[in-house]
Design an enzyme around this catalytic site. Structure first.
Site, PDB file in Angstrom:
ATOM      1  N   SER A  61      50.906   6.843  89.929  1.00 31.88           N
ATOM      2  CA  SER A  61      50.419   6.338  91.215  1.00 31.88           C
ATOM      3  C   SER A  61      48.971   6.707  91.490  1.00 31.88           C
ATOM      4  O   SER A  61      48.564   6.829  92.639  1.00 31.88           O
ATOM      5  CB  SER A  61      51.299   6.875  92.352  1.00 31.88           C
ATOM      6  OG  SER A  61      51.246   8.296  92.377  1.00 31.88           O
ATOM      7  N   ARG A  95      28.337  16.131  79.496  1.00 34.55           N
ATOM      8  CA  ARG A  95      29.174  17.235  79.963  1.00 34.55           C
ATOM      9  C   ARG A  95      29.480  18.278  78.890  1.00 34.55           C
ATOM     10  O   ARG A  95      29.532  19.473  79.180  1.00 34.55           O
ATOM     11  CB  ARG A  95      30.490  16.677  80.533  1.00 34.55           C
ATOM     12  CG  ARG A  95      30.322  16.046  81.884  1.00 34.55           C
ATOM     13  CD  ARG A  95      31.622  15.474  82.403  1.00 34.55           C
ATOM     14  NE  ARG A  95      31.443  14.970  83.762  1.00 34.55           N
ATOM     15  CZ  ARG A  95      32.390  14.333  84.444  1.00 34.55           C
ATOM     16  NH1 ARG A  95      33.570  14.116  83.876  1.00 34.55           N
ATOM     17  NH2 ARG A  95      32.161  13.902  85.662  1.00 34.55           N
ATOM     18  N   ASP A 125      52.659  13.616  80.302  1.00 32.65           N
ATOM     19  CA  ASP A 125      53.964  12.975  80.081  1.00 32.65           C
ATOM     20  C   ASP A 125      53.843  11.634  79.359  1.00 32.65           C
ATOM     21  O   ASP A 125      54.609  11.332  78.437  1.00 32.65           O
ATOM     22  CB  ASP A 125      54.681  12.762  81.420  1.00 32.65           C
ATOM     23  CG  ASP A 125      54.891  14.058  82.179  1.00 32.65           C
ATOM     24  OD1 ASP A 125      55.389  15.013  81.567  1.00 32.65           O
ATOM     25  OD2 ASP A 125      54.547  14.112  83.373  1.00 32.65           O
ATOM     26  N   HIS A 152      39.344  19.088  82.146  1.00 29.50           N
ATOM     27  CA  HIS A 152      39.134  18.062  83.166  1.00 29.50           C
ATOM     28  C   HIS A 152      39.691  16.698  82.790  1.00 29.50           C
ATOM     29  O   HIS A 152      40.332  16.045  83.598  1.00 29.50           O
ATOM     30  CB  HIS A 152      37.638  17.956  83.436  1.00 29.50           C
ATOM     31  CG  HIS A 152      37.269  16.984  84.509  1.00 29.50           C
ATOM     32  ND1 HIS A 152      37.727  17.106  85.805  1.00 29.50           N
ATOM     33  CD2 HIS A 152      36.472  15.866  84.491  1.00 29.50           C
ATOM     34  CE1 HIS A 152      37.235  16.119  86.541  1.00 29.50           C
ATOM     35  NE2 HIS A 152      36.485  15.346  85.763  1.00 29.50           N
ATOM     36  N   GLN A 186      35.929  13.247  92.806  1.00 28.07           N
ATOM     37  CA  GLN A 186      34.911  13.387  93.840  1.00 28.07           C
ATOM     38  C   GLN A 186      33.721  12.471  93.611  1.00 28.07           C
ATOM     39  O   GLN A 186      33.286  11.746  94.491  1.00 28.07           O
ATOM     40  CB  GLN A 186      34.402  14.836  93.868  1.00 28.07           C
ATOM     41  CG  GLN A 186      35.445  15.864  94.247  1.00 28.07           C
ATOM     42  CD  GLN A 186      34.907  17.270  94.075  1.00 28.07           C
ATOM     43  OE1 GLN A 186      33.794  17.488  93.606  1.00 28.07           O
ATOM     44  NE2 GLN A 186      35.702  18.255  94.443  1.00 28.07           N
ATOM     45  N   GLY A 187      33.170  12.526  92.382  1.00 31.77           N
ATOM     46  CA  GLY A 187      31.862  11.937  92.130  1.00 31.77           C
ATOM     47  C   GLY A 187      31.762  10.477  92.511  1.00 31.77           C
ATOM     48  O   GLY A 187      30.897  10.085  93.288  1.00 31.77           O
ATOM     49  N   THR A 230      43.450  10.863  90.472  1.00 32.22           N
ATOM     50  CA  THR A 230      42.495  10.043  91.222  1.00 32.22           C
ATOM     51  C   THR A 230      42.207  10.649  92.585  1.00 32.22           C
ATOM     52  O   THR A 230      41.059  10.670  93.038  1.00 32.22           O
ATOM     53  CB  THR A 230      43.043   8.613  91.408  1.00 32.22           C
ATOM     54  OG1 THR A 230      43.343   8.050  90.148  1.00 32.22           O
ATOM     55  CG2 THR A 230      42.024   7.740  92.134  1.00 32.22           C
ATOM     56  N   LYS A 252      56.716  10.887  89.702  1.00 32.07           N
ATOM     57  CA  LYS A 252      57.586  12.062  89.553  1.00 32.07           C
ATOM     58  C   LYS A 252      57.487  12.986  90.756  1.00 32.07           C
ATOM     59  O   LYS A 252      58.304  13.891  90.906  1.00 32.07           O
ATOM     60  CB  LYS A 252      57.274  12.805  88.262  1.00 32.07           C
ATOM     61  CG  LYS A 252      55.916  13.474  88.184  1.00 32.07           C
ATOM     62  CD  LYS A 252      55.816  14.238  86.865  1.00 32.07           C
ATOM     63  CE  LYS A 252      54.484  14.942  86.719  1.00 32.07           C
ATOM     64  NZ  LYS A 252      54.381  15.679  85.450  1.00 32.07           N
ATOM     65  N   ARG A 290      33.571  11.174  77.528  1.00 30.72           N
ATOM     66  CA  ARG A 290      33.497  10.196  78.614  1.00 30.72           C
ATOM     67  C   ARG A 290      32.214  10.358  79.431  1.00 30.72           C
ATOM     68  O   ARG A 290      31.849  11.456  79.817  1.00 30.72           O
ATOM     69  CB  ARG A 290      34.709  10.354  79.540  1.00 30.72           C
ATOM     70  CG  ARG A 290      34.662   9.460  80.779  1.00 30.72           C
ATOM     71  CD  ARG A 290      35.927   9.592  81.589  1.00 30.72           C
ATOM     72  NE  ARG A 290      36.063  10.890  82.216  1.00 30.72           N
ATOM     73  CZ  ARG A 290      35.633  11.191  83.445  1.00 30.72           C
ATOM     74  NH1 ARG A 290      34.978  10.284  84.159  1.00 30.72           N
ATOM     75  NH2 ARG A 290      35.838  12.394  83.953  1.00 30.72           N
ATOM     76  N   SER A 318      35.727   6.554  84.397  1.00 33.18           N
ATOM     77  CA  SER A 318      37.193   6.521  84.322  1.00 33.18           C
ATOM     78  C   SER A 318      37.807   5.631  85.390  1.00 33.18           C
ATOM     79  O   SER A 318      38.744   4.866  85.117  1.00 33.18           O
ATOM     80  CB  SER A 318      37.767   7.937  84.429  1.00 33.18           C
ATOM     81  OG  SER A 318      37.276   8.586  85.580  1.00 33.18           O
ATOM     82  N   HIS A 337      35.118  20.044  82.316  1.00 34.43           N
ATOM     83  CA  HIS A 337      34.070  19.846  83.315  1.00 34.43           C
ATOM     84  C   HIS A 337      33.249  21.125  83.408  1.00 34.43           C
ATOM     85  O   HIS A 337      33.802  22.221  83.490  1.00 34.43           O
ATOM     86  CB  HIS A 337      34.667  19.510  84.685  1.00 34.43           C
ATOM     87  CG  HIS A 337      33.676  18.870  85.601  1.00 34.43           C
ATOM     88  ND1 HIS A 337      32.661  19.588  86.194  1.00 34.43           N
ATOM     89  CD2 HIS A 337      33.522  17.589  86.002  1.00 34.43           C
ATOM     90  CE1 HIS A 337      31.930  18.766  86.937  1.00 34.43           C
ATOM     91  NE2 HIS A 337      32.429  17.547  86.834  1.00 34.43           N
ATOM     92  N   GLU A 347      24.526  10.468  88.054  1.00 36.70           N
ATOM     93  CA  GLU A 347      25.236  11.597  87.464  1.00 36.70           C
ATOM     94  C   GLU A 347      24.781  11.798  86.028  1.00 36.70           C
ATOM     95  O   GLU A 347      24.003  11.010  85.492  1.00 36.70           O
ATOM     96  CB  GLU A 347      26.758  11.379  87.544  1.00 36.70           C
ATOM     97  CG  GLU A 347      27.285  11.410  88.964  1.00 36.70           C
ATOM     98  CD  GLU A 347      28.803  11.263  89.032  1.00 36.70           C
ATOM     99  OE1 GLU A 347      29.367  11.622  90.065  1.00 36.70           O
ATOM    100  OE2 GLU A 347      29.414  10.780  88.060  1.00 36.70           O
ATOM    101  N   GLU A 400      43.728   7.176  82.340  1.00 36.10           N
ATOM    102  CA  GLU A 400      43.478   8.319  81.462  1.00 36.10           C
ATOM    103  C   GLU A 400      44.474   8.426  80.319  1.00 36.10           C
ATOM    104  O   GLU A 400      44.150   8.935  79.246  1.00 36.10           O
ATOM    105  CB  GLU A 400      43.477   9.615  82.278  1.00 36.10           C
ATOM    106  CG  GLU A 400      43.010  10.825  81.491  1.00 36.10           C
ATOM    107  CD  GLU A 400      42.804  12.055  82.353  1.00 36.10           C
ATOM    108  OE1 GLU A 400      42.546  13.131  81.787  1.00 36.10           O
ATOM    109  OE2 GLU A 400      42.904  11.955  83.597  1.00 36.10           O
TER     110      GLU A 400
END
Length: 538
Positions: free
Chosen positions: A26, A288, A221, A349, A60-61, A56, A48, A384, A389, A242, A126, A373
């Site tokens: 979700s 990163r 999972d 991350h 933040q970014g 998600t 779950k 990445r 993402s 990160h 970024e 992801e």
């Protein structure tokens, strides 16, 4: 060998429910894909925990897309390929950069309120982006705003059923085709949910490591259940750490967004010295993996457990306006980021690898798709690019549903799948103890820096936990641990096989990138082990 199924079952003795489309997860991938599918299909979305708990939500970014007039898809493409260190699929990157802007506008149509300045969408920059192309919401709460908007759409949609607190134990396959999922219900009962298409949007695996920016639900999972079903898993050695997670006594490893550095923050060691000029020409906005390893090097040189992120030279008003969530969270622990340097350290991350898919999000198993992801579309390569993402999830979510609409309906009436391993023994050691030990093994042996000795030791430690697969499992915590162990084994084995350093995978014993030998992917297939893959782009 890891078995195909975690539990013993017989579908002929189990209740079954039929729907058109199953969406597992979700986050942005699950919510967006479910909304797109619901236009002409009945959808069951499985979580779950609850609809509002996902990676998600904590993003933040922002979301990367070409919006500004001085930007272009070609610039975005170049930046993505550079960060991906030679392992991106150029075709997948082309899809992302060209279709991303329309995806953002669709999010806006669905109610997402991105920040604006003077009536136009506000953009920030970024790490490793050459232009300002990051849209954000409520300053530094982009993920939460996207989830809020999409969750409201889902809640009002009578063609989408949301099943909270349900756990997908395994995929049910027959003849190379996915026919649905084996589910555990909140009361412990089991159910066969069958569908014409199954879409895994189950997120990442940060919880494999003791220190992570991911929520508790991020236990890998989707990758694990797909691997057991025979899906091809690709590039699992590439785990992004990160660089800047809060490292403060009593506080969680709260993400300090890359956008803070994008707005001018600098890194200092505990002596107060800026240091990124010794590691990369892009300084604090380097990729990163480079920033994270630079921080670890400075921590070792100064015998510290953290470095500082300093944005105190910017106005207090700007910092509070641009980063309200980070400001308020740090204040709750006694840190005023407008006047105090922020202690930070790297934390697990993002998972670049995952279920290999084509450009329509379909795996090698017919009717099984992966989005977000959990997938390996080829966009991210070995590392990445920041904020790609969320873009990937909406772009490929739309493509998946276009492909689903082309599928013929499943016409089978009888399902005979079963598992009869004869499991009788229950796990003896407490799962919470096993989980902590596994996380410590990953931090110690399969972290930011790796070598053959460490990886071999880690693999040996992980294999001691294999008896869990012959145990009787009945609880979510047990299934999660089995999935975590599966992913840990995949990561460690592929990291041991890749004898070079590339992107987020750094080997001290092979410190150089070796394009001649290693510009290729590693696939992991349950029946075959590791298989090398050289695609069109590599």
């Amino acid at each position: 060998m890891i078995p195909q199924y975690l539990v013993d079952f017989d579908l002929r003795e189990m209740p079954a429910v039929k729907t058109d489309c199953i969406v597992i997860g979700s986050g942005i991938a699950g919510l967006f894909t479910a909304i797109k599918a619901s236009r002409d299909r009945r959808v069951v979305m499985i979580t779950k925990k609850s609809m509002m708990e996902s990676n998600t939500r904590y993003a933040q970014g922002g979301i990367a897309a070409v919006i500004a007039e001085d930007d272009s898809p070609e610039y975005h493409r170049q930046d993505t390929l550079m960060a991906g260190a030679g392992l991106c699929s150029s075709a997948a990157v082309d899809v992302l950069v060209n279709e991303g802007p329309e995806g953002v506008h669709e999010l806006i149509r669905l109610g997402t309120l991105f920040d604006k300045e003077d009536g136009v969408l506000a953009l920030t920059q970024e790490g490793a982006h050459s232009h300002r192309r990051i849209l954000h919401a409520n300053g530094d709460a982009t993920g939460y705003e996207i989830v809020r908007a999409l969750a409201e759409q889902v809640a009002e949609n009578d063609r989408i059923e949301v099943w909270d607190d349900h756990f997908v134990i395994d995929l049910i396959t027959e003849g190379g085709e996915c026919e649905g999922v084996l589910l555990q219900q909140p009361d412990g009962g089991r159910l066969f949910l069958q569908a014409d298409a199954t879409i895994l949007c189950s997120g990442g695996a940060g919880q494999l490591y003791r220190y992570t920016t991911n929520p508790e639900v991020a236990t890998g999972d989707g990758v694990a259940i797909a691997y057991r079903a025979g899906a091809h898993i690709r590039d699992m050695e590439f785990i992004q750490f990160h660089p800047t997670a809060l490292s403060y006594p009593g506080a969680p490893r709260f993400l300090i967004s890359e956008a803070v550095r994008g707005e001018g923050a600098v890194l200092r060691n505990i002596r107060g010295e800026r240091f990124m000029d010794r590691y990369h020409e892009l300084l604090e906005l380097a990729p990163r993996d480079i920033v994270a390893r630079a921080i670890v090097s400075e921590m070792e040189l100064t015998k510290s457990t953290f470095v500082y992120l300093d944005i105190t030279h910017e106005s207090a008003e700007m910092v509070k306006h641009r980063f309200p969530t980070i400001y308020e969270t740090c204040m709750s622990y006694g840190l005023d980021i407008t006047s105090d340097w922020i202690p930070v350290a790297p934390a697990a991350h993002y998972m670049m690898g995952g279920i290999k898919t084509d450009l329509n999000g379909e795996s090698n198993i017919s009717r099984l798709f992966a989005c977000g992801e959990v997938s390996s579309t080829g966009v991210h390569g070995a590392n990445r690019l920041a904020s790609n993402s969320l873009s990937e999830a909406i772009v490929f979510g739309r493509r998946i549903i276009e492909r689903v609409r082309e599928l013929p309906l499943l016409d089978r009436e009888q399902y005979y799948a079963s598992s009869t391993e004869g499991r009788r023994e229950h796990p003896t050691q407490a799962i919470v103890e096993r989980r902590l030990k596994l996380q410590k093994v990953m931090v110690r042996y399969v972290g930011l820096r790796r070598n053959e000795e460490m990886l071999s030791k880690g693999l040996e430690e992980l294999k001691r936990q294999l008896p869990i697969f012959s145990s009787v499992m009945t609880r979510r915590e047990e299934y999660e641990f089995a999935n975590m162990l599966t992913c840990c084994l995949l990561i460690t084995e592929s990291a041991l096989a890749r004898e070079e350093s590339r992107g987020a995978h750094y080997r001290e014993d092979y410190p150089q990138r070796d394009d001649e030998q290693w510009r290729k992917h590693l696939l992991q297939i349950r029946e075959l082990g590791i298989v090398e893959e050289i695609g069109d782009d590599v």
